[in-house]
Design a protein around this motif. Structure first.
Motif, PDB file in Angstrom:
ATOM      1  N   LYS A 134      -8.623  -5.845 -12.653  1.00  0.00           N
ATOM      2  CA  LYS A 134      -8.295  -4.946 -13.767  1.00  0.00           C
ATOM      3  C   LYS A 134      -8.274  -3.491 -13.292  1.00  0.00           C
ATOM      4  N   TYR A 135      -9.196  -3.161 -12.410  1.00  0.00           N
ATOM      5  CA  TYR A 135      -9.266  -1.803 -11.870  1.00  0.00           C
ATOM      6  C   TYR A 135      -7.983  -1.456 -11.121  1.00  0.00           C
ATOM      7  N   VAL A 136      -7.495  -2.384 -10.304  1.00  0.00           N
ATOM      8  CA  VAL A 136      -6.258  -2.148  -9.553  1.00  0.00           C
ATOM      9  C   VAL A 136      -5.059  -2.135 -10.500  1.00  0.00           C
ATOM     10  N   GLU A 137      -5.055  -3.025 -11.466  1.00  0.00           N
ATOM     11  CA  GLU A 137      -3.968  -3.052 -12.459  1.00  0.00           C
ATOM     12  C   GLU A 137      -3.840  -1.706 -13.178  1.00  0.00           C
ATOM     13  N   ASP A 138      -4.978  -1.050 -13.393  1.00  0.00           N
ATOM     14  CA  ASP A 138      -4.996   0.252 -14.061  1.00  0.00           C
ATOM     15  C   ASP A 138      -4.707   1.416 -13.104  1.00  0.00           C
ATOM     16  N   GLY A 139      -4.440   1.096 -11.838  1.00  0.00           N
ATOM     17  CA  GLY A 139      -4.032   2.118 -10.874  1.00  0.00           C
ATOM     18  C   GLY A 139      -5.063   2.494  -9.839  1.00  0.00           C
ATOM     19  N   GLY A 140      -6.313   2.042 -10.013  1.00  0.00           N
ATOM     20  CA  GLY A 140      -7.346   2.350  -9.028  1.00  0.00           C
ATOM     21  C   GLY A 140      -7.560   3.852  -8.888  1.00  0.00           C
ATOM     22  N   ARG A 141      -8.099   4.244  -7.733  1.00  0.00           N
ATOM     23  CA  ARG A 141      -8.290   5.677  -7.480  1.00  0.00           C
ATOM     24  C   ARG A 141      -7.484   6.061  -6.242  1.00  0.00           C
ATOM     25  N   PRO A 142      -7.021   7.289  -6.191  1.00  0.00           N
ATOM     26  CA  PRO A 142      -6.107   7.684  -5.108  1.00  0.00           C
ATOM     27  C   PRO A 142      -6.666   7.472  -3.708  1.00  0.00           C
ATOM     28  N   ALA A 143      -7.960   7.725  -3.493  1.00  0.00           N
ATOM     29  CA  ALA A 143      -8.513   7.714  -2.134  1.00  0.00           C
ATOM     30  C   ALA A 143      -8.189   6.431  -1.386  1.00  0.00           C
ATOM     31  N   THR A 144      -8.321   5.294  -2.037  1.00  0.00           N
ATOM     32  CA  THR A 144      -8.004   4.007  -1.408  1.00  0.00           C
ATOM     33  C   THR A 144      -6.588   3.556  -1.714  1.00  0.00           C
ATOM     34  N   GLU A 180      14.236   2.608   7.081  1.00  0.00           N
ATOM     35  CA  GLU A 180      13.455   3.725   7.603  1.00  0.00           C
ATOM     36  C   GLU A 180      13.193   4.663   6.429  1.00  0.00           C
ATOM     37  N   LEU A 181      12.053   4.488   5.763  1.00  0.00           N
ATOM     38  CA  LEU A 181      11.741   5.321   4.602  1.00  0.00           C
ATOM     39  C   LEU A 181      11.235   6.685   5.066  1.00  0.00           C
ATOM     40  N   ASN A 182      11.788   7.726   4.507  1.00  0.00           N
ATOM     41  CA  ASN A 182      11.329   9.073   4.831  1.00  0.00           C
ATOM     42  C   ASN A 182       9.993   9.346   4.164  1.00  0.00           C
ATOM     43  N   TRP A 183       9.168  10.104   4.855  1.00  0.00           N
ATOM     44  CA  TRP A 183       7.848  10.423   4.310  1.00  0.00           C
ATOM     45  C   TRP A 183       7.954  11.163   2.978  1.00  0.00           C
ATOM     46  N   SER A 184       9.013  11.910   2.797  1.00  0.00           N
ATOM     47  CA  SER A 184       9.177  12.655   1.545  1.00  0.00           C
ATOM     48  C   SER A 184       9.234  11.743   0.326  1.00  0.00           C
ATOM     49  N   SER A 185       9.651  10.490   0.522  1.00  0.00           N
ATOM     50  CA  SER A 185       9.716   9.550  -0.596  1.00  0.00           C
ATOM     51  C   SER A 185       8.381   8.843  -0.839  1.00  0.00           C
ATOM     52  N   LEU A 186       7.409   9.077   0.039  1.00  0.00           N
ATOM     53  CA  LEU A 186       6.121   8.378  -0.037  1.00  0.00           C
ATOM     54  C   LEU A 186       4.937   9.318  -0.190  1.00  0.00           C
ATOM     55  N   GLU A 187       5.146  10.578   0.114  1.00  0.00           N
ATOM     56  CA  GLU A 187       4.017  11.503   0.193  1.00  0.00           C
ATOM     57  C   GLU A 187       3.293  11.645  -1.134  1.00  0.00           C
ATOM     58  N   GLU A 188       4.043  11.810  -2.213  1.00  0.00           N
ATOM     59  CA  GLU A 188       3.434  11.997  -3.522  1.00  0.00           C
ATOM     60  C   GLU A 188       3.348  10.657  -4.244  1.00  0.00           C
ATOM     61  N   ILE A 189       2.125  10.196  -4.464  1.00  0.00           N
ATOM     62  CA  ILE A 189       1.884   8.952  -5.188  1.00  0.00           C
ATOM     63  C   ILE A 189       1.092   9.288  -6.448  1.00  0.00           C
ATOM     64  N   ASN A 190       1.587   8.863  -7.604  1.00  0.00           N
ATOM     65  CA  ASN A 190       0.856   9.113  -8.847  1.00  0.00           C
ATOM     66  C   ASN A 190       0.359   7.790  -9.444  1.00  0.00           C
ATOM     67  N   GLU A 191      -0.333   7.884 -10.542  1.00  0.00           N
ATOM     68  CA  GLU A 191      -0.919   6.690 -11.152  1.00  0.00           C
ATOM     69  C   GLU A 191       0.137   5.674 -11.557  1.00  0.00           C
ATOM     70  N   ASP A 225      -3.747   4.972  -3.010  1.00  0.00           N
ATOM     71  CA  ASP A 225      -2.496   5.661  -2.652  1.00  0.00           C
ATOM     72  C   ASP A 225      -1.932   5.097  -1.352  1.00  0.00           C
ATOM     73  N   ASN A 226      -2.797   4.957  -0.344  1.00  0.00           N
ATOM     74  CA  ASN A 226      -2.301   4.438   0.934  1.00  0.00           C
ATOM     75  C   ASN A 226      -1.884   2.980   0.826  1.00  0.00           C
ATOM     76  N   ILE A 227      -2.614   2.179   0.067  1.00  0.00           N
ATOM     77  CA  ILE A 227      -2.204   0.779  -0.097  1.00  0.00           C
ATOM     78  C   ILE A 227      -0.877   0.707  -0.853  1.00  0.00           C
ATOM     79  N   THR A 228      -0.658   1.617  -1.784  1.00  0.00           N
ATOM     80  CA  THR A 228       0.645   1.692  -2.453  1.00  0.00           C
ATOM     81  C   THR A 228       1.743   2.018  -1.446  1.00  0.00           C
ATOM     82  N   ARG A 229       1.497   3.008  -0.601  1.00  0.00           N
ATOM     83  CA  ARG A 229       2.497   3.367   0.432  1.00  0.00           C
ATOM     84  C   ARG A 229       2.766   2.175   1.354  1.00  0.00           C
ATOM     85  N   TRP A 230       1.692   1.549   1.816  1.00  0.00           N
ATOM     86  CA  TRP A 230       1.860   0.410   2.726  1.00  0.00           C
ATOM     87  C   TRP A 230       2.691  -0.693   2.072  1.00  0.00           C
ATOM     88  N   THR A 231       2.401  -0.954   0.811  1.00  0.00           N
ATOM     89  CA  THR A 231       3.113  -2.024   0.102  1.00  0.00           C
ATOM     90  C   THR A 231       4.591  -1.689  -0.036  1.00  0.00           C
TER      91      THR A 231
END
Length: 219
Positions: A64-74, A91-102, A76-82
């Motif tokens: 449920k915690y992850v479904e609700d978006g979790g917290r950025p510290a952990t 080849e995804l540019n970093w500009s499309s991944l740098e900003e991750i929101n809830e 955000d990077n798992i979102t980017r990796w996924t």
């Protein structure tokens, strides 16, 4: 039965067998499948294998915690990796991944599995003796293997847990290395990759491209 029903059945049995651990309670953190439909629609089925949750003296649900978006510290990077694993041929540019929101976390993380090795909360810094004591108990080890087998993932990303996976989950498993030294095992159409924790003190872009470059090479 659905996977969620199988998870609940397994967790009910597992929690009952636990020793009293925190304030004479059988504290247990449920984890695993965030959203069953989304997981099976994903282009790659990914399981992230973590150590334990940080703190808490009551039962709670990481799903449920992850479904609700979790917290950025952990997460955000798992979102980017996924995102990168789903589109690893590009080849995804970093500009499309740098900003991750809830909202981005919620949309992406509903496709994953998140499993902790230890189902009892720990502290900010992992106590490896307590973690290994948990894994050395045959019932915990058996339940953990059964849980992972429920999901039949294409990729298991060990987030600072690779050595624990090969010591306790798949004992004696042999690691190969990519050209850049990332450890992995690829057998029976399943990739297990030993990688850093998403909160490792490394720039997020380096963590991202290190993982995606390894997956591109392996595949």
């Amino acid at each position: 039965m659905s996977i969620r029903e199988l998870e609940e059945k397994l967790f009910d049995e597992w929690q009952e067998k636990l020793e009293y651990n925190i304030e004479n309670k059988k504290i247990f953190v449920r984890d695993g499948l965030v959203d069953e439909v989304s997981y099976f629609k994903a282009p790659v089925k990914i399981l992230y294998l973590l150590k334990e949750v940080n703190g808490g003296d009551k039962n709670w649900d990481l799903r449920k915690y992850v479904e609700d978006g979790g917290r950025p510290a952990t997460w955000d990077n798992i979102t980017r990796w996924t995102k990168g694993i789903f589109r690893y041929r590009e080849e995804l540019n970093w500009s499309s991944l740098e900003e991750i929101n809830e909202d981005s976390r919620k949309e992406t993380l509903k496709h994953i599995i998140a499993v902790n090795l230890k189902k009892i909360p720990g502290g900010h810094t992992t106590d490896y003796k307590k973690l290994e004591d948990f894994l050395e108990k045959p019932s915990n080890n058996d339940y953990l293997k059964r849980q992972i087998s429920l999901y039949n993932p294409d990729i298991i990303v060990c987030c600072g847990t690779g050595w624990l996976y090969s010591n306790y989950i798949e004992k004696g498993m042999k690691w190969a290395k990519t050209k850049r030294g990332i450890l992995y095992n690829k057998e029976n159409n399943k990739l297990i990759i030993s990688y850093s924790h998403p909160e490792a003190r490394v720039s997020s872009n380096l963590l991202y491209y290190g993982l995606i470059d390894a997956i591109k090479e392996i595949f």
